[in-house]
Design a protein around this motif. Structure first.
Motif, PDB file in Angstrom:
ATOM      1  N   TRP A 347      -6.427  -1.164  -1.547  1.00 28.87           N
ATOM      2  CA  TRP A 347      -5.367  -1.817  -1.362  1.00 28.87           C
ATOM      3  C   TRP A 347      -4.547  -1.107  -2.167  1.00 28.87           C
ATOM      4  O   TRP A 347      -3.408  -0.747  -1.588  1.00 28.87           O
ATOM      5  CB  TRP A 347      -5.211  -3.433  -2.944  1.00 28.87           C
ATOM      6  CG  TRP A 347      -4.012  -3.863  -3.065  1.00 28.87           C
ATOM      7  CD1 TRP A 347      -3.265  -3.437  -4.115  1.00 28.87           C
ATOM      8  CD2 TRP A 347      -3.602  -4.838  -2.497  1.00 28.87           C
ATOM      9  NE1 TRP A 347      -2.144  -4.146  -4.137  1.00 28.87           N
ATOM     10  CE2 TRP A 347      -2.291  -5.007  -2.735  1.00 28.87           C
ATOM     11  CE3 TRP A 347      -4.253  -5.483  -0.955  1.00 28.87           C
ATOM     12  CZ2 TRP A 347      -1.319  -5.901  -1.956  1.00 28.87           C
ATOM     13  CZ3 TRP A 347      -3.470  -6.561  -0.765  1.00 28.87           C
ATOM     14  CH2 TRP A 347      -2.112  -6.622  -1.446  1.00 28.87           C
ATOM     15  N   ALA A 350      -3.386   1.156   1.216  1.00 30.20           N
ATOM     16  CA  ALA A 350      -3.135   0.324   2.080  1.00 30.20           C
ATOM     17  C   ALA A 350      -1.555   0.190   1.558  1.00 30.20           C
ATOM     18  O   ALA A 350      -0.718   0.373   2.765  1.00 30.20           O
ATOM     19  CB  ALA A 350      -3.931  -1.219   2.157  1.00 30.20           C
ATOM     20  N   GLU A 355       2.112  -1.340   8.385  1.00 27.90           N
ATOM     21  CA  GLU A 355       1.846  -2.184   8.499  1.00 27.90           C
ATOM     22  C   GLU A 355       0.911  -2.110   9.333  1.00 27.90           C
ATOM     23  O   GLU A 355      -0.557  -2.475   9.505  1.00 27.90           O
ATOM     24  CB  GLU A 355       2.995  -3.348   7.525  1.00 27.90           C
ATOM     25  CG  GLU A 355       3.006  -3.402   6.622  1.00 27.90           C
ATOM     26  CD  GLU A 355       4.116  -4.761   6.209  1.00 27.90           C
ATOM     27  OE1 GLU A 355       4.013  -5.583   7.770  1.00 27.90           O
ATOM     28  OE2 GLU A 355       4.878  -5.163   5.102  1.00 27.90           O
ATOM     29  N   SER A 360      -3.335  -6.492  11.654  1.00 26.07           N
ATOM     30  CA  SER A 360      -3.767  -8.001  10.539  1.00 26.07           C
ATOM     31  C   SER A 360      -4.803  -8.201  10.747  1.00 26.07           C
ATOM     32  O   SER A 360      -5.434  -9.063   9.650  1.00 26.07           O
ATOM     33  CB  SER A 360      -3.431  -9.470  11.686  1.00 26.07           C
ATOM     34  OG  SER A 360      -3.881  -9.376  13.070  1.00 26.07           O
ATOM     35  N   TRP A 363      -5.830  -6.189   6.831  1.00 24.48           N
ATOM     36  CA  TRP A 363      -4.908  -7.288   6.019  1.00 24.48           C
ATOM     37  C   TRP A 363      -5.658  -8.010   5.308  1.00 24.48           C
ATOM     38  O   TRP A 363      -5.143  -8.380   4.160  1.00 24.48           O
ATOM     39  CB  TRP A 363      -3.090  -7.106   6.333  1.00 24.48           C
ATOM     40  CG  TRP A 363      -2.651  -5.200   6.187  1.00 24.48           C
ATOM     41  CD1 TRP A 363      -1.836  -5.222   7.351  1.00 24.48           C
ATOM     42  CD2 TRP A 363      -2.569  -4.904   5.242  1.00 24.48           C
ATOM     43  NE1 TRP A 363      -1.660  -3.753   6.645  1.00 24.48           N
ATOM     44  CE2 TRP A 363      -1.417  -4.105   5.432  1.00 24.48           C
ATOM     45  CE3 TRP A 363      -2.600  -5.879   3.453  1.00 24.48           C
ATOM     46  CZ2 TRP A 363      -0.763  -3.400   3.986  1.00 24.48           C
ATOM     47  CZ3 TRP A 363      -2.047  -4.755   3.422  1.00 24.48           C
ATOM     48  CH2 TRP A 363      -1.218  -3.728   3.207  1.00 24.48           C
ATOM     49  N   VAL A 381       0.737 -11.263   1.870  1.00 21.38           N
ATOM     50  CA  VAL A 381      -0.325 -11.279   2.795  1.00 21.38           C
ATOM     51  C   VAL A 381      -0.812 -11.951   4.285  1.00 21.38           C
ATOM     52  O   VAL A 381       0.556 -11.702   4.877  1.00 21.38           O
ATOM     53  CB  VAL A 381      -1.396 -10.467   2.076  1.00 21.38           C
ATOM     54  CG1 VAL A 381      -2.547  -9.552   3.654  1.00 21.38           C
ATOM     55  CG2 VAL A 381      -1.263  -9.024   1.742  1.00 21.38           C
ATOM     56  N   VAL A 385       1.173 -12.449   7.694  1.00 19.91           N
ATOM     57  CA  VAL A 385      -0.073 -12.153   8.893  1.00 19.91           C
ATOM     58  C   VAL A 385       0.364 -13.074   9.591  1.00 19.91           C
ATOM     59  O   VAL A 385       0.212 -13.210  10.674  1.00 19.91           O
ATOM     60  CB  VAL A 385      -1.398 -11.837   8.593  1.00 19.91           C
ATOM     61  CG1 VAL A 385      -2.006 -12.520   9.487  1.00 19.91           C
ATOM     62  CG2 VAL A 385      -1.771 -10.379   7.508  1.00 19.91           C
TER      63      VAL A 385
END
Length: 448
Positions: A347, A350, A355, A360, A363, A381, A385
Motif C-alpha cells: 500500500w 502504491a 494510479e 484497476s 488496485w 479505492v 475504480v
C-alpha cells in the motif's frame, strides 16, 4: 450417474433402471438413440464389440468420423462430441486386441477426421484434439508390433507429405514400431525430397538427426546460425530428449550468454530443470538469480523465491530481489508484495505510483487487502475504480461497477462512513441518470 435422482421421488436412477423389465429398458434406449446420435452410435459399437466384428467397427468409423458438410463454429464441438464413442471404442480395441487390421482402421479414421477439419471452423480445437488422440492411439497400437514397418513408413510419408499439412508424425516417436527396416524406408523417402525446402521435409530431417543422435546435424539443422534464443532452445531440447544433460547445460549457457530476448527464459527453465534432475539446487538458485537480475518480472521473482526457499536462502535473497523488481517493474513489485503477505508495504509503495500505472485490477486487490485494517482507504479505492469502470457504457461494465460498489458499501459500513458513501451513490446516480440499465442494476443491488 448412479446417484442422480428424479425431482419427484428422489429415488436414485440406478435403482429405477434396475427395476425396469427388458422391454422397458429397450424402450428407454431406443428413445434415447432416436434423440441422441452418440447414444445410437454407442449401441451399434457395443453390438459390434460383442461380435468382435472389426468390419462393423469400420462401418461406424466411416459413418461417425466423416461428414461432407461445412461445420461452422457452433457445430464443430458437437460433431466432435458425437464422434467420441467411436474413438473410445477404437481405444478399447487397441488395448484388448491390437492388430494390423486395427492399425489400418486407425489410419482410415485419422484420414477421415483430418478431412473434416479441412472444412470446419475448429476455433475451439475440439476436432484437432480428437485427431491428436487418434494419432497417439495409432502410435501406441503400432508399438505393440502390430504394424508392418515398411507399410507404416509409407503411411507416415504419405500422410505428412501428401495428405495434409496440419499434423506431424514423428519418426522418433515411432522408432520402436518402425525398427531398422521401417526407419530405412522412411529415411529413403525423405532423402528423395532432398531438394524440397518445405516445413514437412525440414521437420523430418531434424527428427531423423535426433533419432540418429547426430550432434553435428542437430546443431546444423536446429541451431542454424545460432543467433536467436529459439535456435539454442531447439538444440538444448534435442539434447534433453537424447538424455545428454551435460550438453543441455552447455547449449543453455551459450544461448543465455550470446542472445537476448524473452525466449531466453526457456533456456533458463531448461537449465534449471536439468540441475533439478541432477540434484544441484545451488546451481538452480544461481541461474534464477541471474535471470531475475537480467529480466526482472513477477515470474522471475517467483522462480527465484522458489529456488531460494528450496535451499532455505530466501531471507538472504529477498531484499535484493525486491530492489531489482522495484527499480524495473513497480507494478510487479506491488503484486509481489501482496503475494508475499506484505500488504502494508504494498500500500505504501502504491501511494507513490501514478494510479494508471498499477491498473484497476491491482488496485482492487490492494483495497481488499486494506479492508480489515483501514476500511476507509478501501472505500476510496473502490469508488475510484467503479468510476473508471463506468466510463464504458455496456451491461458488463454496469454489472462490474455494481459489484465493486457493493464491496465499497461493506467497507464504508466497517469504517463508519455509510452516510458519506450514500452521498457518493446519490451523486453517481445523478451523473448517470440517463443510463436506465445502470440505474436498474443499482436499484437491484440496493445502491440507492
Amino acid at each position: 450417474m448412479a446417484h442422480r435422482t428424479t425431482g419427484r421421488s428422489r429415488v436414485p436412477v440406478g435403482e429405477l433402471v434396475g427395476s425396469l423389465s427388458i422391454e422397458q429398458l429397450r424402450e428407454v434406449v431406443t428413445a434415447a438413440a432416436d434423440r441422441h446420435e452418440d447414444v445410437e452410435r454407442t449401441v451399434r459399437l457395443i453390438t459390434a464389440r460383442a461380435d468382435d466384428d472389426l468390419a462393423a467397427l469400420r462401418a461406424e468409423v466411416d459413418r461417425g468420423l466423416r461428414t461432407r458438410r461445412f461445420l461452422p463454429y457452433g457445430e464443430s464441438s458437437g460433431w466432435a462430441h458425437a464422434a467420441r464413442p467411436v474413438v473410445e471404442e477404437l481405444r478399447r480395441r487397441a488395448t484388448s486386441s491390437p492388430s494390423a487390421e486395427l492399425v489400418e482402421l486407425l489410419q482410415r479414421a485419422i484420414g477421415h477426421v483430418v478431412k473434416v477439419i479441412e472444412h470446419a471452423d475448429d476455433s475451439d480445437g475440439t476436432i484437432g484434439d480428437l485427431t491428436r488422440e487418434l494419432l497417439e492411439l495409432h502410435a501406441t497400437t503400432c508399438d505393440s508390433g502390430a504394424a508392418d514397418p515398411v507399410r507404416l513408413a509409407a503411411w507416415m510419408v504419405r500422410f505428412r507429405f501428401a495428405d495434409q499439412d496440419l499434423f506431424e508424425v514423428d519418426p522418433v516417436r515411432y522408432q520402436m514400431a518402425l525398427g531398422q527396416e521401417g526407419i530405412a524406408a522412411y529415411r529413403q523417402a525423405v532423402a528423395a525430397r532432398e531438394h524440397d525446402d518445405t516445413f514437412a521435409v525440414r521437420y523430418a530431417r531434424e527428427r531423423l538427426a535426433v533419432l540418429d543422435g547426430d550432434t553435428e546435424k542437430i546443431v546444423a539443422l536446429l541451431g542454424g546460425d545460432l543467433t536467436s534464443p529459439h535456435q539454442f532452445v531447439q538444440v538444448a531440447e534435442a539434447m534433453a530428449e537424447l538424455g545428454r544433460e551435460d550438453d543441455v547445460l552447455v547449449w543453455c549457457e551459450r544461448g543465455i550468454a550470446e542472445t537476448r530476448g524473452w525466449q531466453t527464459g526457456r533456456l533458463y527453465d531448461l537449465a534449471c530443470e536439468t540441475h533439478a534432475r541432477r540434484g544441484e539446487p545451488l546451481e538452480t538458485l544461481r541461474l534464477r538469480r541471474s535471470q531475475h537480475e537480467r529480466m526482472p518480472s513477477l515470474s522471475t521473482y517467483n522462480a527465484l523465491r522458489r529456488a531460494a526457499e528450496a535451499t532455505d536462502a530466501w531471507s538472504v535473497e529477498r531484499d535484493a530481489a525486491r530492489a531489482v523488481l522495484r527499480q524495473r517493474d513497480v507494478r510487479a513489485f506491488v503484486d509481489a508484495l501482496l503475494r508475499d503477505g506484505d500488504p502494508d508495504l504494498a500500500w505504501d509503495v502504491a501511494q507513490a505510483v501514478p494510479e494508471e500505472e498499477l491498473g484497476s485490477d491491482l488496485w482492487l486487490r490492494l483495497a481488499e487487502s486494506r479492508e480489515r485494517a483501514n476500511p476507509a482507504d478501501a472505500v476510496a479505492v473502490y469508488e475510484r475504480v467503479a468510476d473508471g469502470v463506468l466510463e464504458k457504457t455496456d451491461r458488463r461494465a454496469y454489472a462490474c461497477a455494481a459489484r465493486i460498489l457493493k464491496r465499497a458499501r461493506d467497507a464504508a459500513t466497517a469504517a463508519g462512513e455509510l452516510q458519506s458513501f450514500g452521498q457518493h451513490i446519490v451523486k453517481l446516480r445523478e451523473q448517470h441518470r440517463r443510463r436506465p440499465t445502470l440505474i436498474a442494476m443499482l436499484d437491484k443491488a440496493g445502491l440507492r
